[in-house]
Design a protein around this motif. Structure first.
Motif, PDB file in Angstrom:
ATOM      1  N   ASP A   6      30.722  63.916  14.255  1.00 58.41           N
ATOM      2  CA  ASP A   6      30.068  63.916  15.557  1.00 58.41           C
ATOM      3  C   ASP A   6      30.376  65.274  16.176  1.00 58.41           C
ATOM      4  N   PRO A   7      29.369  66.073  16.524  1.00 56.12           N
ATOM      5  CA  PRO A   7      29.651  67.389  17.100  1.00 56.12           C
ATOM      6  C   PRO A   7      30.575  67.313  18.318  1.00 56.12           C
ATOM      7  N   ASP A   8      30.516  66.205  19.063  1.00 54.54           N
ATOM      8  CA  ASP A   8      31.384  66.058  20.230  1.00 54.54           C
ATOM      9  C   ASP A   8      32.849  65.870  19.841  1.00 54.54           C
ATOM     10  N   ALA A   9      33.122  65.529  18.586  1.00 46.66           N
ATOM     11  CA  ALA A   9      34.502  65.351  18.125  1.00 46.66           C
ATOM     12  C   ALA A   9      35.145  66.675  17.710  1.00 46.66           C
ATOM     13  N   LEU A  10      34.345  67.724  17.569  1.00 46.10           N
ATOM     14  CA  LEU A  10      34.884  69.030  17.190  1.00 46.10           C
ATOM     15  C   LEU A  10      35.658  69.639  18.355  1.00 46.10           C
TER      16      LEU A  10
END
Length: 150
Positions: free
Chosen positions: A65-69
Motif C-alpha cells: 500500500d503506497p500509504d504504508a511506505l
C-alpha cells in the motif's frame, strides 16, 4: 535518474531486521553484491511511490500500500571523483513494515538469494551507497537528505 529503494523491515529475534537480496549474474551493476531487496529506477510517467510499489511486486512478489511506505532518506550521490553532473543520481529510500504476500525471488537471473539481516551487520560485499544507508539506520540517525561520493 531517480530511483526507489524499499527496505522491508520486521522485528527479528535480536532486534530490527531488513530484507536484502544478493544480486545475480544477469545484473548490470555490482553482480554478487548484497543490496536492498526491492529497488529500481522510476519509469517515465511514474511517481517514486509508484516505482516503489512496482519494484516490490516485480522483485519480491509482494503488494504494498503506497500509504504504508515510510520515507527514510533521499540520497544525492555520484561515483567518487566523477565531477560530471550527468553521473549524479537521486535515490529515495523507504521502509515498510506491512505488505501482502510472502517475499520470494521473482527474477532468479537477477537475484540469487534473499536474507533478513540486522542493519548493523549486513553481509558482504554490499553495494556501497546502500551500505551507507544501513549504517545510518543501525545508528538510529538517518537524516532526511544524505550525500554519497562527493
Amino acid at each position: 535518474m531517480p530511483a526507489a529503494y524499499v527496505l522491508l523491515t520486521r522485528d527479528g529475534p535480536s532486534g530490527p531486521e531488513v530484507l536484502l537480496q544478493q544480486r545475480g549474474p544477469a545484473t548490470t551493476y555490482m553482480a554478487g553484491h548484497w543490496a536492498t531487496a526491492a529497488a529500481g529506477h522510476v519509469e517515465a510517467g511514474e511517481s517514486v511511490l509508484g516505482a516503489a510499489v512496482r519494484e516490490a511486486r516485480e522483485e519480491l512478489g509482494v503488494e504494498l500500500d503506497p500509504d504504508a511506505l515510510e520515507p527514510l532518506t533521499a540520497m544525492h550521490r555520484t561515483d567518487p571523483g566523477n565531477p560530471a553532473p550527468i553521473e549524479q543520481r537521486v535515490d529515495f529510500f523507504f521502509t515498510v513494515r506491512s505488505w501482502s504476500g510472502e517475499p520470494a525471488i521473482q527474477e532468479p537471473e537477477k537475484c540469487v538469494d534473499l536474507r533478513w539481516v540486522s542493519p548493523a551487520v549486513p553481509p558482504a560485499p554490499m553495494v556501497p551507497h546502500e551500505h551507507a544507508v544501513l549504517a545510518l539506520l543501525a545508528a538510529g540517525q538517518v537524516p532526511a537528505v544524505v550525500t554519497f561520493g562527493f
